[in-house]
Design a protein around this motif. Structure first.
Motif: not given
Length: 543
Positions: A459-486
């Motif tokens: 999608n033209e609105t989000y493509k650049n973010t998904f391709v080149y956007g910064k990665f950051q993870s959250y709630l890293d201590d949780l065993e089964h839940v994976f949360v991250y941002t782009r």
């Protein structure tokens, strides 16, 4: 600043030609079968088609034993068929990636036939010959890695099957041969290369060094300089190793490869201290999370990740990471969200997009894989360290033939793979319910979910973010839940995945602005919420 490449926003789709589509109804998939389904692949939204080896081969290891790198395997068709395939993909703005096996050839290759004739044959030094077996070396496919040749009274080395003798890369003529091979195919219009077990070409057998030998990287750099690097081709290496080794391969300043596959996640379900994939162990989702995050941070702005959960050597991802029996749809979609919004190039294996599963074989005789056959002989019959039932259970969980059954196109005879001829390997009996035709009719299918996912990435609105956007993870201590941002200057996107068969209550790191994709019908907008089993969604937020 990361240099942008033409392939960064592309989706790769892996094709195992033997099992894709059988146009001439002889029981084996072929190039014409691929051509017939190009519009299906275009409709899915993929861009690059990675074909496993299509070269002339006796098929001891299904093409990873090459007898001639300049000829098409007659099972798959002709060079004219390959030229047509390249031309037809180009018409659809798609590309072909080939699979180069540089560590070894078939014992039927003319080089090896000449090498066996005498110790002073010009091709003798193309392979690794010794008077005696060294270091009790063990073949990856079971048994000794040394095979005695009665004619010349020496042993040759084979990391894999007896019919797959290793090339001697200390002989500079091998480099010259592969430069010619790669350039031949580049000139034909191939735009990408996957290198099979590339970490092995720097081996020093006399020092018992197999992977990552001291001359490995200089050899890959030379290949780049003299062949594929001249064509702006995209490259990926099968290189079992760790993050540091991945960086060494993919750092752009090193001029080696663009990506490597990391197998830390997919191999974490096997006990490598015992009998490798034939001693499976339960999945550890916390470990999976940690590994994914490690590679995202480690390669981040430096090089590039290859994002995959399946290939021709692994079991189906829904059986490995998901929950086929209780949450089939939900877990298949959760796996896709977890993996394919990370930074990197998505690789989808044939059948993954319709939710194909592992297959239950009724007996060992129904398996076709040389790895399974070799280890059955060694572990069950010879050493008796595993029982027949233990071995069969392991094959169902981790065996390579799980991903090699024919593609399930529809519910007709042989799943539409052909017109009814006996197939080279058993068709999964669940094809009557799991097939592309049925999936296209069901708007809630895994297939339509993959289409939506790919469309969102593009999608033209989000493509650049998904391709080149910064990665950051959250709630890293949780065993089964994976949360991250782009995120980048244009968008902030959060990905939330519960990889558990039970509910998980969490507090989201950011308020939900707009949900872009989800695997349940609706998503709660509450910041603190209880995630349903295998619930996964993607949303935008504002800081």
């Amino acid at each position: 600043m990361q240099q942008k490449k033409w392939w960064h926003d592309k989706i790769v789709y892996q094709i195992y030609p033997m099992s894709f589509a059988d146009a001439n109804n002889d029981g084996y998939g072929d190039l014409k079968g691929i051509i017939q389904h190009l519009d299906d692949l275009k409709e899915l939204g993929v861009d690059i088609l990675w074909l496993t080896p299509f070269f002339a081969s006796p098929m001891e290891d299904n093409g990873y034993d090459v007898a001639n790198y300049y000829q098409i395997n007659p099972l798959f068709g002709t060079m004219k068929d390959m030229d047509t395939l390249i031309a037809e993909t180009k018409k659809r703005e798609m590309y072909i990636m080939m699979d180069i096996v540089a560590n070894h050839t078939s014992s039927e290759h003319d080089w090896f036939k000449e090498s066996k004739k005498s110790k002073d044959n010009p091709y003798r030094e193309y392979y690794i010959w010794r008077d005696e077996p060294l270091f009790n070396m063990h073949s990856t496919f079971g048994g000794s890695a040394w095979e005695y040749d009665e004619n010349t009274k020496q042993y040759y080395f084979h990391e894999f099957g007896v019919g797959q003798p290793d090339l001697n890369w200390e002989n500079k003529k091998i480099m010259d041969e592969f430069v010619k091979i790669i350039n031949f195919w580049m000139e034909k219009g191939i735009r990408g290369i996957r290198f099979d077990v590339i970490q092995l070409i720097g081996k020093e057998i006399d020092k018992d060094i197999h992977a990552y030998g001291p001359t490995l990287h200089s050899k890959v750099r030379e290949l780049n300089l003299r062949s594929f690097g001249r064509y702006d081709a995209v490259t990926v290496g099968e290189a079992w190793g760790d993050l540091e080794k991945a960086i060494e391969f993919t750092n752009p300043e090193h001029h080696e490869l663009d990506m490597v596959f990391q197998f830390e996640c997919t191999s974490s379900t096997c006990d490598y201290t015992r009998y490798h994939k034939f001693t499976p162990k339960p999945i550890n989702m916390k470990l999976i999370k940690d590994i994914l995050c490690k590679y995202q941070r480690g390669l981040n702005d430096l090089s590039w990740n290859a994002l995959f959960v399946e290939n021709h050597d692994l079991g189906r991802c829904i059986n490995k990471f998901g929950n086929e029996k209780e949450f089939y749809l939900e877990s298949a979609k959760a796996i896709a969200i977890m993996n394919y919004f990370l930074k990197g190039t998505p690789f989808i294996y044939q059948g993954q997009e319709i939710g194909m599963t592992n297959i239950v074989m009724n007996s060992i005789d129904e398996y076709r894989d040389i790895e399974i056959k070799g280890h059955y002989q060694e572990l069950v019959l010879d050493k008796k360290v595993l029982t027949y039932d233990e071995f069969m259970k392991a094959c169902y969980q981790e065996g390579r033939d799980n991903n090699r059954t024919p593609i399930q196109w529809d519910d007709s005879v042989n799943a539409g793979f052909n017109k009814g001829a006996p197939t080279w390997i058993k068709v999964n009996p669940n094809y009557q319910t799991i097939n592309l035709k049925a999936a296209k009719k069901d708007p809630n299918s895994i297939y339509h979910f993959y289409k939506k996912l790919i469309q969102l990435r593009k999608n033209e609105t989000y493509k650049n973010t998904f391709v080149y956007g910064k990665f950051q993870s959250y709630l890293d201590d949780l065993e089964h839940v994976f949360v991250y941002t782009r995120s980048d200057q244009d968008n902030q996107i959060c990905i939330v995945v519960n990889m558990n068969r039970y509910e998980e209550t969490i507090t989201l790191p950011f308020h939900i602005e707009k949900v872009l994709l989800q695997n349940y019908e609706s998503v709660s907008k509450m910041q603190t919420q209880t995630l349903r089993p295998y619930e996964a969604f993607v949303y935008t937020y504002k800081k």
